[in-house]
Design a protein around this motif. Sequence first.
Motif, PDB file in Angstrom:
ATOM      1  N   ASN A 162       0.826  -1.213   0.000  1.00 16.93           N
ATOM      2  CA  ASN A 162       0.000   0.000   0.000  1.00 16.93           C
ATOM      3  C   ASN A 162       0.855   1.257   0.000  1.00 16.93           C
ATOM      4  O   ASN A 162       0.557   2.229  -0.698  1.00 16.93           O
ATOM      5  CB  ASN A 162      -0.926   0.002   1.223  1.00 16.93           C
ATOM      6  N   SER A 166       2.011   4.342  -3.310  1.00 24.94           N
ATOM      7  CA  SER A 166       1.758   5.770  -3.095  1.00 24.94           C
ATOM      8  C   SER A 166       2.640   6.612  -4.017  1.00 24.94           C
ATOM      9  O   SER A 166       3.596   6.122  -4.617  1.00 24.94           O
ATOM     10  CB  SER A 166       2.039   6.145  -1.634  1.00 24.94           C
ATOM     11  N   VAL A 194      -5.398   4.294   3.710  1.00 25.15           N
ATOM     12  CA  VAL A 194      -5.403   2.837   3.563  1.00 25.15           C
ATOM     13  C   VAL A 194      -4.103   2.243   4.090  1.00 25.15           C
ATOM     14  O   VAL A 194      -4.100   1.213   4.768  1.00 25.15           O
ATOM     15  CB  VAL A 194      -5.611   2.432   2.086  1.00 25.15           C
ATOM     16  N   SER A 195      -2.992   2.911   3.776  1.00 18.95           N
ATOM     17  CA  SER A 195      -1.687   2.427   4.230  1.00 18.95           C
ATOM     18  C   SER A 195      -1.588   2.416   5.749  1.00 18.95           C
ATOM     19  O   SER A 195      -1.098   1.452   6.352  1.00 18.95           O
ATOM     20  CB  SER A 195      -0.577   3.304   3.644  1.00 18.95           C
ATOM     21  N   SER A 198      -3.851  -0.360   7.217  1.00 12.89           N
ATOM     22  CA  SER A 198      -3.242  -1.679   7.038  1.00 12.89           C
ATOM     23  C   SER A 198      -2.063  -1.878   7.978  1.00 12.89           C
ATOM     24  O   SER A 198      -1.823  -2.980   8.472  1.00 12.89           O
ATOM     25  CB  SER A 198      -2.807  -1.875   5.576  1.00 12.89           C
TER      26      SER A 198
END
Length: 311
Positions: A162, A166, A194-195, A198
Amino acid sequence: MQDVNTTIVMDFVLLGFSSLHRLQNFVFGAVLMLYIICVLGNISIFLLVRIESSLHTPMYFFISIFAVLEIMFISVTAPKLLAIFIQTDNTILFYSCFSQSYAFNSLGQAECFLLCLMVFDRYLAINKPLRYSAIMNSRFCWKLSVLPWLLGFSIASFPTVNTFQSDFCGPNEINHFFCDSEQMSDLACSDQTVSKISSMVACFTSIILPFFAIVGFYIHIIYTVLKIKSKEGKMKAFSTCSSHLIVASLFYVSATVVYVKPKGSHYDKFLALVYTMAIPAVNPFIYALRNREVSNAFRKVSRQIVLQFQR
């Protein structure tokens, strides 16, 4: 409008300990010494377990796996840091940085699972002594030993991928001596929701859950040991867990200090140095000095080697 990848960063700059001009030589010497001690110490533990038949038990089998993991863990960061001191080139390629970050997180998470697995072995030995040999047979031990590696490398892949996807359009300076995933995420110029989610899920799954599992197993172990009537029996049961308890405590306490405390302290990198290098260098001595069987095996093998040279 079609999305365009705006990543223009080709490499990252690891600031390391560049601001500590007077301490550079000291830090270099300390890192080199810790790296050598860790590698030699853990290789000795691994070879000792493989050579000495009295150590061919599940507990020492997992200790030997842990020794290999420790060598790999410290080798992810130490060589690059030493190269920065020698070559004064603190740049690292974009792909290399993500590879280092992925390897560091994967191996760190694998250690958490392996520490949990090791206390599970002690739990069975103390709480299920009559069934222990049947359960922890050689085949089952090999299957269990693969599990931490699979879980560590699988779980770490999600936040790494993720973050890798980017956009990085500058700046590219990482205020650390290795590619810290959190700082890399902060350098991205695209949304990191999201990163970060996660990363939190990976942290909970691979660090928090094993920690509570370890605590739970030790509660059961202590409860069982306290029911043993003889003092010698209690001491013998506790002695099989003491080394693991010290290693697990050092691992989690140092990791908590580094990652849970507020960021931005001048001492952050020194604390990380303790977690990533000092603890792996100390662990072989804990297993050697706190364990009578390992000490006896080491003396036995040493005598055999000396006799071989004298012939």
